[in-house]
Design a protein around this motif. Structure first.
Motif, PDB file in Angstrom:
ATOM      1  N   MET A 126      -2.311  -3.888 -11.870  1.00 52.29           N
ATOM      2  CA  MET A 126      -2.435  -4.976 -11.038  1.00 52.29           C
ATOM      3  C   MET A 126      -3.522  -4.203 -10.068  1.00 52.29           C
ATOM      4  SD  MET A 126      -1.054  -7.518 -12.365  1.00 52.29           S
ATOM      5  CE  MET A 126      -1.707  -8.472 -10.823  1.00 52.29           C
ATOM      6  N   LEU A 127      -3.658  -3.034  -9.336  1.00 49.72           N
ATOM      7  CA  LEU A 127      -4.541  -2.458  -8.919  1.00 49.72           C
ATOM      8  C   LEU A 127      -6.127  -1.610  -9.132  1.00 49.72           C
ATOM      9  CD1 LEU A 127      -1.994  -0.333  -6.727  1.00 49.72           C
ATOM     10  CD2 LEU A 127      -3.467  -1.877  -6.343  1.00 49.72           C
ATOM     11  N   ALA A 128      -5.712  -2.364 -10.232  1.00 48.18           N
ATOM     12  CA  ALA A 128      -7.626  -1.710 -11.001  1.00 48.18           C
ATOM     13  C   ALA A 128      -8.806  -1.581 -10.409  1.00 48.18           C
ATOM     14  CB  ALA A 128      -7.444  -1.795 -12.354  1.00 48.18           C
ATOM     15  N   GLY A 129      -9.275  -1.432  -9.405  1.00 47.52           N
ATOM     16  CA  GLY A 129     -10.272  -1.445  -9.729  1.00 47.52           C
ATOM     17  C   GLY A 129     -10.117  -1.830  -7.460  1.00 47.52           C
ATOM     18  N   HIS A 130      -8.875  -1.873  -7.534  1.00 49.07           N
ATOM     19  CA  HIS A 130      -8.638  -1.770  -5.990  1.00 49.07           C
ATOM     20  C   HIS A 130      -7.907  -0.093  -5.592  1.00 49.07           C
ATOM     21  CE1 HIS A 130      -8.962  -5.895  -6.064  1.00 49.07           C
ATOM     22  NE2 HIS A 130      -8.544  -6.103  -6.839  1.00 49.07           N
ATOM     23  N   THR A 131      -7.704   0.834  -6.054  1.00 42.76           N
ATOM     24  CA  THR A 131      -7.392   2.192  -6.078  1.00 42.76           C
ATOM     25  C   THR A 131      -8.312   3.120  -5.445  1.00 42.76           C
ATOM     26  OG1 THR A 131      -7.858   3.329  -8.040  1.00 42.76           O
ATOM     27  CG2 THR A 131      -5.514   2.289  -7.944  1.00 42.76           C
ATOM     28  N   GLY A 132      -9.664   2.560  -5.048  1.00 38.52           N
ATOM     29  CA  GLY A 132     -10.261   3.339  -3.813  1.00 38.52           C
ATOM     30  C   GLY A 132     -10.138   2.709  -2.421  1.00 38.52           C
ATOM     31  N   LEU A 133      -9.976   1.573  -2.225  1.00 38.39           N
ATOM     32  CA  LEU A 133      -9.676   1.552  -1.071  1.00 38.39           C
ATOM     33  C   LEU A 133      -8.379   1.766  -0.591  1.00 38.39           C
ATOM     34  CD1 LEU A 133      -9.326  -0.301   1.430  1.00 38.39           C
ATOM     35  CD2 LEU A 133      -8.927  -2.063   0.371  1.00 38.39           C
ATOM     36  N   VAL A 134      -7.267   1.679  -1.575  1.00 36.84           N
ATOM     37  CA  VAL A 134      -6.107   2.434  -0.777  1.00 36.84           C
ATOM     38  C   VAL A 134      -6.063   3.794  -0.937  1.00 36.84           C
ATOM     39  CG1 VAL A 134      -3.610   2.908  -2.092  1.00 36.84           C
ATOM     40  CG2 VAL A 134      -5.001   0.856  -2.796  1.00 36.84           C
ATOM     41  N   ASP A 135      -6.377   4.609  -1.240  1.00 39.18           N
ATOM     42  CA  ASP A 135      -7.072   6.135  -1.548  1.00 39.18           C
ATOM     43  C   ASP A 135      -7.904   6.401   0.081  1.00 39.18           C
ATOM     44  OD1 ASP A 135      -5.715   6.255  -3.930  1.00 39.18           O
ATOM     45  OD2 ASP A 135      -8.032   6.440  -5.168  1.00 39.18           O
ATOM     46  N   ASP A 136      -8.581   5.587   0.673  1.00 35.36           N
ATOM     47  CA  ASP A 136      -9.745   5.555   1.515  1.00 35.36           C
ATOM     48  C   ASP A 136      -8.106   5.687   2.947  1.00 35.36           C
ATOM     49  OD1 ASP A 136     -12.020   6.304   2.724  1.00 35.36           O
ATOM     50  OD2 ASP A 136     -11.348   4.332   3.713  1.00 35.36           O
ATOM     51  N   LEU A 137      -7.922   4.208   2.530  1.00 35.62           N
ATOM     52  CA  LEU A 137      -6.296   4.789   3.609  1.00 35.62           C
ATOM     53  C   LEU A 137      -5.699   5.278   3.244  1.00 35.62           C
ATOM     54  CD1 LEU A 137      -6.397   0.500   2.883  1.00 35.62           C
ATOM     55  CD2 LEU A 137      -6.772   2.291   4.759  1.00 35.62           C
ATOM     56  N   LEU A 138      -5.496   6.214   3.020  1.00 34.20           N
ATOM     57  CA  LEU A 138      -4.604   6.941   2.858  1.00 34.20           C
ATOM     58  C   LEU A 138      -4.874   8.022   3.476  1.00 34.20           C
ATOM     59  CD1 LEU A 138      -2.635   6.351  -0.616  1.00 34.20           C
ATOM     60  CD2 LEU A 138      -1.029   6.476   1.215  1.00 34.20           C
ATOM     61  N   ARG A 139      -6.433   8.673   3.201  1.00 32.79           N
ATOM     62  CA  ARG A 139      -7.153   9.749   3.075  1.00 32.79           C
ATOM     63  C   ARG A 139      -7.210  10.014   4.821  1.00 32.79           C
ATOM     64  NH1 ARG A 139      -9.760   8.690  -1.508  1.00 32.79           N
ATOM     65  NH2 ARG A 139      -9.599  10.630  -3.288  1.00 32.79           N
ATOM     66  N   GLY A 141      -4.561   8.730   6.512  1.00 31.03           N
ATOM     67  CA  GLY A 141      -3.438   8.917   7.482  1.00 31.03           C
ATOM     68  C   GLY A 141      -2.366   7.567   7.340  1.00 31.03           C
ATOM     69  N   VAL A 142      -3.246   5.990   7.766  1.00 27.66           N
ATOM     70  CA  VAL A 142      -2.239   4.834   6.901  1.00 27.66           C
ATOM     71  C   VAL A 142      -1.862   4.770   5.642  1.00 27.66           C
ATOM     72  CG1 VAL A 142      -2.837   2.241   7.269  1.00 27.66           C
ATOM     73  CG2 VAL A 142      -4.237   3.368   7.585  1.00 27.66           C
ATOM     74  N   THR A 143      -0.243   4.565   6.203  1.00 21.68           N
ATOM     75  CA  THR A 143       0.910   4.836   5.354  1.00 21.68           C
ATOM     76  C   THR A 143       1.819   3.660   5.070  1.00 21.68           C
ATOM     77  OG1 THR A 143       2.122   5.540   6.579  1.00 21.68           O
ATOM     78  CG2 THR A 143       1.317   7.465   4.874  1.00 21.68           C
ATOM     79  N   ASN A 144       1.103   2.507   6.207  1.00 18.43           N
ATOM     80  CA  ASN A 144       2.190   1.386   6.027  1.00 18.43           C
ATOM     81  C   ASN A 144       1.284   0.262   4.829  1.00 18.43           C
ATOM     82  OD1 ASN A 144       2.905  -1.302   6.642  1.00 18.43           O
ATOM     83  ND2 ASN A 144       2.565  -0.364   8.818  1.00 18.43           N
ATOM     84  N   SER A 145       2.587  -0.138   3.998  1.00 20.00           N
ATOM     85  CA  SER A 145       2.420  -0.995   2.295  1.00 20.00           C
ATOM     86  C   SER A 145       2.323  -2.107   2.952  1.00 20.00           C
ATOM     87  CB  SER A 145       3.700  -0.625   2.293  1.00 20.00           C
ATOM     88  OG  SER A 145       5.318  -1.372   2.875  1.00 20.00           O
ATOM     89  N   GLN A 146       2.192  -2.373   4.022  1.00 14.69           N
ATOM     90  CA  GLN A 146       2.266  -4.058   4.429  1.00 14.69           C
ATOM     91  C   GLN A 146       0.720  -4.315   5.781  1.00 14.69           C
ATOM     92  OE1 GLN A 146       3.938  -7.062   4.366  1.00 14.69           O
ATOM     93  NE2 GLN A 146       2.809  -8.135   4.730  1.00 14.69           N
ATOM     94  N   VAL A 147       0.211  -2.858   5.958  1.00 14.93           N
ATOM     95  CA  VAL A 147      -1.035  -3.308   6.233  1.00 14.93           C
ATOM     96  C   VAL A 147      -2.370  -2.559   5.126  1.00 14.93           C
ATOM     97  CG1 VAL A 147      -3.120  -1.660   7.072  1.00 14.93           C
ATOM     98  CG2 VAL A 147      -0.374  -2.293   8.305  1.00 14.93           C
ATOM     99  N   ILE A 148      -1.916  -2.068   3.738  1.00 15.19           N
ATOM    100  CA  ILE A 148      -3.221  -2.004   2.585  1.00 15.19           C
ATOM    101  C   ILE A 148      -2.682  -2.883   2.101  1.00 15.19           C
ATOM    102  CG2 ILE A 148      -2.422  -0.363   0.833  1.00 15.19           C
ATOM    103  CD1 ILE A 148      -1.608   2.061   2.294  1.00 15.19           C
ATOM    104  N   PHE A 149      -1.577  -3.776   1.247  1.00 15.78           N
ATOM    105  CA  PHE A 149      -1.379  -4.745   1.224  1.00 15.78           C
ATOM    106  C   PHE A 149      -2.289  -5.949   1.561  1.00 15.78           C
ATOM    107  CE2 PHE A 149       0.843  -9.113  -0.137  1.00 15.78           C
ATOM    108  CZ  PHE A 149       1.043  -8.858  -0.765  1.00 15.78           C
ATOM    109  N   GLU A 150      -2.315  -6.186   3.232  1.00 13.74           N
ATOM    110  CA  GLU A 150      -2.755  -7.156   3.884  1.00 13.74           C
ATOM    111  C   GLU A 150      -4.478  -7.085   3.348  1.00 13.74           C
ATOM    112  OE1 GLU A 150      -2.372  -7.533   7.099  1.00 13.74           O
ATOM    113  OE2 GLU A 150       0.012  -8.049   6.996  1.00 13.74           O
ATOM    114  N   ARG A 151      -5.054  -5.644   3.737  1.00 15.41           N
ATOM    115  CA  ARG A 151      -6.855  -5.001   3.136  1.00 15.41           C
ATOM    116  C   ARG A 151      -6.911  -5.386   1.868  1.00 15.41           C
ATOM    117  NH1 ARG A 151      -5.298  -4.892   7.775  1.00 15.41           N
ATOM    118  NH2 ARG A 151      -6.168  -2.926   8.937  1.00 15.41           N
ATOM    119  N   LEU A 152      -5.891  -5.328   0.664  1.00 15.21           N
ATOM    120  CA  LEU A 152      -6.154  -5.287  -0.742  1.00 15.21           C
ATOM    121  C   LEU A 152      -6.314  -6.679  -1.197  1.00 15.21           C
ATOM    122  CD1 LEU A 152      -3.672  -2.919  -2.240  1.00 15.21           C
ATOM    123  CD2 LEU A 152      -6.551  -3.059  -2.634  1.00 15.21           C
ATOM    124  N   LEU A 153      -5.368  -8.231  -0.368  1.00 15.68           N
ATOM    125  CA  LEU A 153      -5.624  -8.921  -0.852  1.00 15.68           C
ATOM    126  C   LEU A 153      -6.981  -9.957   0.136  1.00 15.68           C
ATOM    127  CD1 LEU A 153      -2.401 -10.792   0.601  1.00 15.68           C
ATOM    128  CD2 LEU A 153      -2.866  -9.861  -1.164  1.00 15.68           C
TER     129      LEU A 153
END
Length: 214
Positions: free
Chosen positions: A1-14, A16-28
């Protein structure tokens, strides 16, 4: 399901953003159609992307006494300075004005280019516009509010701020110097803005950012 969206998640993790709810909302916002559990699983598997945290001092316990206030009795206000990112990657430092009702927790957040007094007064008026003017505002000993204390320890208000208090109709209570623990509600609000609302968010201008904050 994350295919095509992992770049955004990786960028947020780099960043220091690890809050899953925050990342989830950005993905939506990017069209992600999966669930929160998938995001949590991906974060757990890619913790190596997160920068090491600075060492924090050990907690020193409670330094204040809890107190209760009636509706409209007291608000707390504070400034926070935050680094934000424009869509092109440019970083900017702006000021975040925050005010919260001590009784119910109702909050107002507004961003300004700086923390000058005119922006403080504008932010206060905007914060008062919905819930009304409180009896008391609790704040730090900022120069735009208080100049000094007299020989008896009473505050000598900055002239424009004193006039503003008189016209609008509220009192100001100051935290003890270097002991701002009594305004924990607004300090937690500022931490939320920095760690949750602004995490991984880019903006085009302050008006757009303030609309999102509202």
């Amino acid at each position: 399901m994350l295919a095509g969206h992992t770049g955004l998640v990786d960028d947020l993790l780099r960043k220091g953003v690890t809050n899953s709810q925050v990342i989830f909302e950005r993905l939506l916002g990017q069209g992600y159609a999966g669930g929160l559990t998938t995001v949590k699983t991906y974060i757990a598997a890619h913790r190596d992307l997160v920068p090491a945290k600075r060492r924090q001092a050990a907690p020193q316990g409670c330094r204040g006494q809890r107190f209760r206030t009636a509706p409209g009795e007291a608000y707390q206000m504070d400034w926070g300075f935050v680094a934000v990112e424009r869509p092109g990657g440019e970083r900017a430092r702006i000021a975040c004005f925050a005010m919260v009702c001590h009784h119910c927790g109702g909050a107002h957040v507004e961003f300004f280019p700086n923390a000058r007094q005119e922006n403080l007064l504008i932010g206060m008026l905007h914060a008062f516009s919905a819930p009304g003017v409180p009896a008391t505002v609790l704040t730090d000993n900022m120069k735009s509010v208080v100049v000094r204390r007299d020989a008896d320890g009473r505050p000598v208000w900055q002239a424009d701020y004193a006039e503003f208090m008189g016209v609008v109709g509220f009192r100001t209570r100051l935290c003890r110097p270097r002991h701002p623990y009594t305004k924990g509600k607004v300090e937690r609000l500022v931490r939320f803005v920095k760690g949750n609302f602004l995490a991984g968010r880019s903006f085009t201008d302050l008006d757009a950012l303030n609309r999102e904050a509202a």
